[in-house]
Design a protein around this motif. Structure first.
Motif, PDB file in Angstrom:
ATOM      1  N   GLY A  81       0.808  -1.212   0.000  1.00  0.00           N
ATOM      2  CA  GLY A  81       0.000   0.000   0.000  1.00  0.00           C
ATOM      3  C   GLY A  81       0.840   1.261   0.000  1.00  0.00           C
ATOM      4  O   GLY A  81       1.976   1.269   0.498  1.00  0.00           O
ATOM      5  N   ALA A  82       0.282   2.324  -0.568  1.00  0.00           N
ATOM      6  CA  ALA A  82       0.937   3.635  -0.582  1.00  0.00           C
ATOM      7  C   ALA A  82      -0.141   4.705  -0.478  1.00  0.00           C
ATOM      8  O   ALA A  82      -1.231   4.570  -1.047  1.00  0.00           O
ATOM      9  N   GLN A  83       0.167   5.777   0.269  1.00  0.00           N
ATOM     10  CA  GLN A  83      -0.783   6.864   0.473  1.00  0.00           C
ATOM     11  C   GLN A  83      -0.032   8.182   0.554  1.00  0.00           C
ATOM     12  O   GLN A  83       1.050   8.269   1.145  1.00  0.00           O
ATOM     13  N   ARG A  84      -0.612   9.217  -0.044  1.00  0.00           N
ATOM     14  CA  ARG A  84       0.004  10.542   0.024  1.00  0.00           C
ATOM     15  C   ARG A  84      -1.088  11.605  -0.015  1.00  0.00           C
ATOM     16  O   ARG A  84      -2.004  11.545  -0.843  1.00  0.00           O
ATOM     17  N   GLY A  85      -0.949  12.585   0.910  1.00  0.00           N
ATOM     18  CA  GLY A  85      -1.910  13.673   0.991  1.00  0.00           C
ATOM     19  C   GLY A  85      -1.218  15.010   1.143  1.00  0.00           C
ATOM     20  O   GLY A  85      -0.079  15.096   1.632  1.00  0.00           O
ATOM     21  N   PHE A  86      -1.912  16.088   0.758  1.00  0.00           N
ATOM     22  CA  PHE A  86      -1.347  17.436   0.787  1.00  0.00           C
ATOM     23  C   PHE A  86      -2.351  18.383   1.433  1.00  0.00           C
ATOM     24  O   PHE A  86      -3.556  18.277   1.215  1.00  0.00           O
ATOM     25  N   SER A  87      -1.829  19.334   2.227  1.00  0.00           N
ATOM     26  CA  SER A  87      -2.701  20.349   2.814  1.00  0.00           C
ATOM     27  C   SER A  87      -1.856  21.393   3.518  1.00  0.00           C
ATOM     28  O   SER A  87      -0.624  21.350   3.526  1.00  0.00           O
TER      29      SER A  87
END
Length: 342
Positions: A146-152
Protein backbone atom coordinates in the motif's frame (compact mmCIF):
# COMPACT_ATOMS: atom_id res chain seq x y z
CA UNK A 1 -97.82 -61.26 -36.93
CA UNK A 2 -94.47 -59.89 -36.02
CA UNK A 3 -92.79 -61.09 -32.96
CA UNK A 4 -90.24 -58.91 -31.09
CA UNK A 5 -87.59 -60.85 -29.19
CA UNK A 6 -85.09 -59.81 -26.48
CA UNK A 7 -81.84 -61.48 -25.32
CA UNK A 8 -80.73 -61.59 -21.68
CA UNK A 9 -76.99 -61.48 -20.89
CA UNK A 10 -75.96 -63.40 -17.83
CA UNK A 11 -74.71 -61.13 -14.99
CA UNK A 12 -71.53 -63.19 -14.58
CA UNK A 13 -70.46 -62.36 -18.13
CA UNK A 14 -70.89 -58.60 -17.45
CA UNK A 15 -68.53 -58.73 -14.47
CA UNK A 16 -65.95 -60.59 -16.57
CA UNK A 17 -66.03 -57.97 -19.37
CA UNK A 18 -65.70 -55.09 -16.88
CA UNK A 19 -62.62 -56.64 -15.27
CA UNK A 20 -60.92 -57.16 -18.66
CA UNK A 21 -61.55 -53.50 -19.62
CA UNK A 22 -60.07 -52.18 -16.40
CA UNK A 23 -56.90 -54.17 -16.86
CA UNK A 24 -56.51 -53.14 -20.50
CA UNK A 25 -56.91 -49.36 -19.91
CA UNK A 26 -53.46 -48.66 -18.26
CA UNK A 27 -51.70 -50.63 -20.97
CA UNK A 28 -53.40 -48.63 -23.71
CA UNK A 29 -52.56 -45.33 -21.99
CA UNK A 30 -48.91 -46.30 -21.64
CA UNK A 31 -48.58 -47.32 -25.25
CA UNK A 32 -50.04 -43.96 -26.42
CA UNK A 33 -52.43 -43.23 -29.25
CA UNK A 34 -52.20 -45.34 -32.37
CA UNK A 35 -50.92 -43.85 -35.59
CA UNK A 36 -53.76 -44.26 -38.07
CA UNK A 37 -51.37 -44.94 -40.97
CA UNK A 38 -48.89 -47.29 -39.43
CA UNK A 39 -50.97 -48.78 -36.64
CA UNK A 40 -47.99 -48.19 -34.33
CA UNK A 41 -47.99 -46.15 -31.12
CA UNK A 42 -46.83 -42.54 -31.72
CA UNK A 43 -44.40 -42.81 -28.80
CA UNK A 44 -42.55 -45.50 -30.73
CA UNK A 45 -42.24 -43.29 -33.83
CA UNK A 46 -40.94 -40.02 -32.27
CA UNK A 47 -37.73 -40.04 -30.15
CA UNK A 48 -38.29 -38.67 -26.64
CA UNK A 49 -36.16 -35.66 -25.48
CA UNK A 50 -34.19 -36.05 -22.26
CA UNK A 51 -33.07 -33.15 -20.00
CA UNK A 52 -30.42 -33.69 -17.30
CA UNK A 53 -29.29 -31.22 -14.59
CA UNK A 54 -25.77 -32.01 -13.52
CA UNK A 55 -24.51 -31.08 -10.09
CA UNK A 56 -21.13 -29.58 -9.23
CA UNK A 57 -19.51 -32.99 -8.93
CA UNK A 58 -20.46 -33.89 -12.54
CA UNK A 59 -18.99 -30.90 -14.32
CA UNK A 60 -21.64 -28.18 -14.30
CA UNK A 61 -20.66 -24.52 -13.81
CA UNK A 62 -21.46 -23.36 -10.30
CA UNK A 63 -21.69 -19.68 -9.35
CA UNK A 64 -18.85 -18.84 -6.93
CA UNK A 65 -19.73 -17.98 -3.38
CA UNK A 66 -19.97 -14.29 -2.53
CA UNK A 67 -16.70 -13.19 -0.93
CA UNK A 68 -14.69 -16.18 -2.14
CA UNK A 69 -10.88 -15.68 -2.23
CA UNK A 70 -9.52 -13.97 -5.35
CA UNK A 71 -6.02 -13.87 -6.75
CA UNK A 72 -5.78 -10.10 -6.87
CA UNK A 73 -7.62 -7.16 -5.33
CA UNK A 74 -6.84 -3.54 -6.22
CA UNK A 75 -8.21 -0.61 -4.23
CA UNK A 76 -7.83 2.98 -5.45
CA UNK A 77 -9.22 5.45 -2.92
CA UNK A 78 -9.62 9.16 -2.33
CA UNK A 79 -8.42 10.07 1.17
CA UNK A 80 -8.99 12.86 3.66
CA UNK A 81 -6.61 12.86 6.64
CA UNK A 82 -6.55 14.98 9.80
CA UNK A 83 -3.45 15.14 12.03
CA UNK A 84 -3.10 16.20 15.65
CA UNK A 85 0.21 16.59 17.47
CA UNK A 86 1.15 17.73 20.94
CA UNK A 87 4.40 17.81 22.96
CA UNK A 88 4.70 18.45 26.71
CA UNK A 89 7.83 18.49 28.93
CA UNK A 90 8.33 16.49 32.13
CA UNK A 91 5.17 14.36 31.91
CA UNK A 92 4.05 11.04 30.39
CA UNK A 93 0.96 12.37 28.62
CA UNK A 94 -0.33 15.62 27.14
CA UNK A 95 -3.40 15.47 29.36
CA UNK A 96 -1.23 15.08 32.47
CA UNK A 97 0.50 18.39 31.72
CA UNK A 98 -2.83 20.21 31.49
CA UNK A 99 -3.84 18.88 34.90
CA UNK A 100 -0.76 20.33 36.59
CA UNK A 101 -1.13 23.52 38.63
CA UNK A 102 -0.65 26.54 36.44
CA UNK A 103 2.61 27.54 38.12
CA UNK A 104 4.06 24.07 37.30
CA UNK A 105 3.22 24.21 33.62
CA UNK A 106 6.73 25.38 32.70
CA UNK A 107 8.56 24.83 29.42
CA UNK A 108 8.00 24.95 25.69
CA UNK A 109 4.93 23.09 24.46
CA UNK A 110 3.91 22.36 20.88
CA UNK A 111 0.47 21.94 19.36
CA UNK A 112 -0.22 21.05 15.76
CA UNK A 113 -3.69 20.64 14.22
CA UNK A 114 -4.91 20.27 10.66
CA UNK A 115 -7.14 23.21 9.88
CA UNK A 116 -8.05 21.43 6.64
CA UNK A 117 -7.89 17.73 5.77
CA UNK A 118 -4.94 16.41 3.82
CA UNK A 119 -6.54 15.37 0.53
CA UNK A 120 -4.83 12.70 -1.46
CA UNK A 121 -4.83 9.22 -2.96
CA UNK A 122 -4.24 5.74 -1.58
CA UNK A 123 -3.45 2.61 -3.58
CA UNK A 124 -3.59 -0.88 -2.06
CA UNK A 125 -2.83 -4.21 -3.70
CA UNK A 126 -3.62 -7.65 -2.24
CA UNK A 127 -2.11 -10.78 -3.79
CA UNK A 128 -3.26 -14.29 -2.87
CA UNK A 129 -1.49 -16.55 -5.41
CA UNK A 130 -3.00 -19.75 -3.93
CA UNK A 131 -6.58 -18.47 -3.68
CA UNK A 132 -7.91 -21.19 -6.03
CA UNK A 133 -5.98 -23.98 -4.35
CA UNK A 134 -7.86 -27.09 -3.24
CA UNK A 135 -6.14 -26.78 0.12
CA UNK A 136 -8.16 -24.60 2.49
CA UNK A 137 -4.99 -24.08 4.55
CA UNK A 138 -2.91 -22.58 1.73
CA UNK A 139 -5.47 -20.42 -0.06
CA UNK A 140 -5.29 -17.68 2.59
CA UNK A 141 -1.55 -16.95 2.17
CA UNK A 142 -0.80 -13.62 0.53
CA UNK A 143 0.84 -10.20 0.45
CA UNK A 144 -0.49 -6.67 0.93
CA UNK A 145 1.20 -3.57 -0.48
CA UNK A 146 0.00 0.00 0.00
CA UNK A 147 0.94 3.64 -0.58
CA UNK A 148 -0.78 6.86 0.47
CA UNK A 149 0.00 10.54 0.02
CA UNK A 150 -1.91 13.67 0.99
CA UNK A 151 -1.35 17.44 0.79
CA UNK A 152 -2.70 20.35 2.81
CA UNK A 153 -1.92 23.34 5.01
CA UNK A 154 -1.91 23.33 8.81
CA UNK A 155 -1.92 25.76 11.70
CA UNK A 156 1.12 25.69 14.00
CA UNK A 157 1.60 27.41 17.37
CA UNK A 158 4.48 27.28 19.84
CA UNK A 159 3.88 28.17 23.49
CA UNK A 160 6.76 28.96 25.85
CA UNK A 161 7.64 31.01 28.93
CA UNK A 162 7.54 34.13 26.79
CA UNK A 163 3.98 33.45 25.65
CA UNK A 164 2.37 31.95 22.60
CA UNK A 165 3.59 32.58 19.08
CA UNK A 166 1.07 33.74 16.48
CA UNK A 167 -0.71 31.01 14.56
CA UNK A 168 1.26 30.26 11.42
CA UNK A 169 0.00 28.36 8.41
CA UNK A 170 2.46 25.87 6.94
CA UNK A 171 2.21 23.54 3.96
CA UNK A 172 2.71 19.87 4.73
CA UNK A 173 2.52 16.40 3.19
CA UNK A 174 1.53 13.08 4.71
CA UNK A 175 3.07 9.92 3.20
CA UNK A 176 2.63 6.27 4.20
CA UNK A 177 3.85 2.94 2.80
CA UNK A 178 2.92 -0.62 3.78
CA UNK A 179 4.39 -4.04 2.93
CA UNK A 180 2.92 -6.95 4.90
CA UNK A 181 2.51 -10.69 4.61
CA UNK A 182 -1.01 -11.88 5.40
CA UNK A 183 -2.93 -15.04 6.19
CA UNK A 184 -6.71 -15.48 6.16
CA UNK A 185 -9.01 -18.26 7.31
CA UNK A 186 -12.24 -18.25 5.32
CA UNK A 187 -15.59 -19.40 6.69
CA UNK A 188 -19.04 -19.80 5.15
CA UNK A 189 -21.87 -17.54 6.23
CA UNK A 190 -25.59 -17.79 5.41
CA UNK A 191 -27.79 -20.55 3.99
CA UNK A 192 -29.86 -19.09 1.11
CA UNK A 193 -26.82 -18.23 -0.99
CA UNK A 194 -23.48 -19.13 0.62
CA UNK A 195 -21.17 -16.23 1.38
CA UNK A 196 -17.65 -16.22 2.74
CA UNK A 197 -16.11 -14.12 5.49
CA UNK A 198 -12.65 -14.37 6.99
CA UNK A 199 -10.47 -13.75 10.00
CA UNK A 200 -6.85 -12.98 9.31
CA UNK A 201 -3.51 -11.66 10.49
CA UNK A 202 -0.89 -9.39 8.92
CA UNK A 203 2.75 -8.66 9.77
CA UNK A 204 5.38 -6.55 8.06
CA UNK A 205 6.84 -3.05 7.74
CA UNK A 206 5.19 0.36 7.59
CA UNK A 207 6.37 3.95 7.24
CA UNK A 208 4.72 7.23 8.16
CA UNK A 209 6.29 10.56 7.22
CA UNK A 210 4.90 14.00 7.94
CA UNK A 211 6.88 16.72 6.19
CA UNK A 212 6.40 20.44 6.73
CA UNK A 213 7.88 23.22 4.66
CA UNK A 214 11.39 24.25 5.57
CA UNK A 215 11.42 27.82 6.92
CA UNK A 216 13.37 29.73 9.53
CA UNK A 217 10.29 30.58 11.58
CA UNK A 218 8.80 27.09 11.35
CA UNK A 219 8.77 25.66 14.91
CA UNK A 220 8.21 22.04 13.83
CA UNK A 221 10.34 19.64 11.81
CA UNK A 222 7.75 16.93 11.19
CA UNK A 223 8.11 13.23 11.97
CA UNK A 224 9.51 10.30 9.99
CA UNK A 225 8.93 6.74 11.17
CA UNK A 226 9.86 3.25 9.92
CA UNK A 227 8.57 0.40 12.05
CA UNK A 228 7.31 -3.22 12.10
CA UNK A 229 3.61 -3.81 12.67
CA UNK A 230 1.12 -6.63 13.25
CA UNK A 231 -2.66 -6.59 12.82
CA UNK A 232 -5.79 -8.73 13.08
CA UNK A 233 -8.53 -8.49 10.43
CA UNK A 234 -12.19 -9.49 10.31
CA UNK A 235 -14.61 -9.39 7.37
CA UNK A 236 -18.23 -10.49 7.83
CA UNK A 237 -20.86 -10.49 5.04
CA UNK A 238 -24.05 -8.70 6.09
CA UNK A 239 -25.87 -8.81 2.73
CA UNK A 240 -24.95 -9.96 -0.77
CA UNK A 241 -23.38 -6.56 -1.53
CA UNK A 242 -22.42 -5.29 1.93
CA UNK A 243 -19.57 -6.54 4.11
CA UNK A 244 -18.42 -5.25 7.49
CA UNK A 245 -14.62 -4.90 7.72
CA UNK A 246 -12.67 -4.27 10.92
CA UNK A 247 -9.01 -4.30 11.90
CA UNK A 248 -6.80 -3.58 14.93
CA UNK A 249 -3.02 -3.38 14.94
CA UNK A 250 0.08 -2.71 17.00
CA UNK A 251 2.84 -0.39 15.76
CA UNK A 252 6.06 -1.68 17.26
CA UNK A 253 8.69 0.88 18.30
CA UNK A 254 7.72 3.55 15.73
CA UNK A 255 10.49 5.93 16.78
CA UNK A 256 10.76 9.29 15.00
CA UNK A 257 13.93 10.49 13.28
CA UNK A 258 15.35 7.15 12.23
CA UNK A 259 17.54 8.57 9.41
CA UNK A 260 19.22 11.81 10.52
CA UNK A 261 21.64 11.74 7.60
CA UNK A 262 18.87 11.57 5.00
CA UNK A 263 18.30 15.34 4.86
CA UNK A 264 21.38 16.95 6.32
CA UNK A 265 20.52 16.18 9.95
CA UNK A 266 17.09 17.84 9.99
CA UNK A 267 15.38 14.67 11.20
CA UNK A 268 17.69 14.48 14.21
CA UNK A 269 15.76 17.42 15.65
CA UNK A 270 12.79 15.09 16.08
CA UNK A 271 14.64 13.67 19.10
CA UNK A 272 17.24 16.23 20.19
CA UNK A 273 14.68 18.99 20.71
CA UNK A 274 12.96 16.89 23.39
CA UNK A 275 15.66 14.64 24.87
CA UNK A 276 18.59 12.35 24.23
CA UNK A 277 16.64 9.14 23.60
CA UNK A 278 13.07 8.06 22.90
CA UNK A 279 10.86 4.99 23.27
CA UNK A 280 7.73 4.80 21.13
CA UNK A 281 4.53 2.82 20.92
CA UNK A 282 1.51 2.98 18.64
CA UNK A 283 -1.72 1.35 17.59
CA UNK A 284 -4.05 1.43 14.61
CA UNK A 285 -7.69 0.58 13.94
CA UNK A 286 -10.07 0.48 11.00
CA UNK A 287 -13.83 0.13 10.51
CA UNK A 288 -15.64 0.16 7.18
CA UNK A 289 -17.95 -1.47 4.67
CA UNK A 290 -17.26 -2.94 1.24
CA UNK A 291 -19.10 -4.87 -1.44
CA UNK A 292 -19.68 -5.64 -5.10
CA UNK A 293 -21.21 -3.20 -7.59
CA UNK A 294 -20.96 -4.80 -11.02
CA UNK A 295 -18.87 -7.67 -12.32
CA UNK A 296 -15.34 -7.48 -10.89
CA UNK A 297 -15.82 -3.93 -9.58
CA UNK A 298 -16.86 -2.92 -6.08
CA UNK A 299 -16.58 -0.22 -3.44
CA UNK A 300 -14.75 0.27 -0.15
CA UNK A 301 -15.44 2.94 2.49
CA UNK A 302 -13.36 2.95 5.68
CA UNK A 303 -12.36 5.16 8.60
CA UNK A 304 -8.81 4.60 9.92
CA UNK A 305 -6.95 5.74 13.02
CA UNK A 306 -3.23 5.61 13.78
CA UNK A 307 -1.85 6.85 17.11
CA UNK A 308 1.80 7.27 18.13
CA UNK A 309 3.20 8.06 21.56
CA UNK A 310 6.86 9.08 22.04
CA UNK A 311 8.34 9.14 25.54
CA UNK A 312 11.58 11.16 25.69
CA UNK A 313 14.28 10.96 28.34
CA UNK A 314 17.34 13.11 29.00
CA UNK A 315 17.80 16.82 28.38
CA UNK A 316 16.50 18.38 25.17
CA UNK A 317 17.36 21.67 23.56
CA UNK A 318 13.92 23.22 24.10
CA UNK A 319 13.26 25.25 27.25
CA UNK A 320 11.95 23.13 30.14
CA UNK A 321 12.87 19.78 28.58
CA UNK A 322 15.67 18.96 31.03
CA UNK A 323 14.02 15.69 32.05
CA UNK A 324 12.41 14.65 28.82
CA UNK A 325 8.68 14.59 28.21
CA UNK A 326 6.11 13.20 25.81
CA UNK A 327 4.81 13.76 22.29
CA UNK A 328 1.58 12.30 20.89
CA UNK A 329 0.59 12.12 17.24
CA UNK A 330 -2.76 10.97 15.80
CA UNK A 331 -3.87 10.49 12.19
CA UNK A 332 -7.59 10.17 11.35
CA UNK A 333 -8.35 9.17 7.75
CA UNK A 334 -11.45 8.65 5.65
CA UNK A 335 -11.01 6.40 2.60
CA UNK A 336 -13.58 6.12 -0.23
CA UNK A 337 -12.41 3.77 -2.94
CA UNK A 338 -13.16 1.70 -6.03
CA UNK A 339 -12.06 -1.94 -5.98
CA UNK A 340 -11.35 -4.44 -8.75
CA UNK A 341 -10.78 -8.18 -8.27
CA UNK A 342 -9.50 -11.01 -10.43
Amino acid sequence: MTTTGSARVPSGLLWTLALVGALAAPTAAASGPLDPTSFRPASQRTPASLSLKLDAGKGSAVEPEVGAPTWLRLNLALTATWRRYCARPGVDGCGAFERLPEDEQVGDTSDFSSSQPYLGLALELELLPLARSDSSVLRGLGLQLGAQRGFSSSDVTLTGDGGQTPVREVTATDTAFTAQALYRFYFRFGTTRPQQGYVGARAGLQTRAFDVEEAVDNPLSGTHRVFPSVALDLSVPLFSSVRLDASVGLLLSPKPGRSPEADGGRRALEISDFGTSVSSFGWSSELGVSGDVWGPFGYDVAFRLAHFRDQFSGAGTLTGWSEGGVAEETYSSLHVGLTAVY
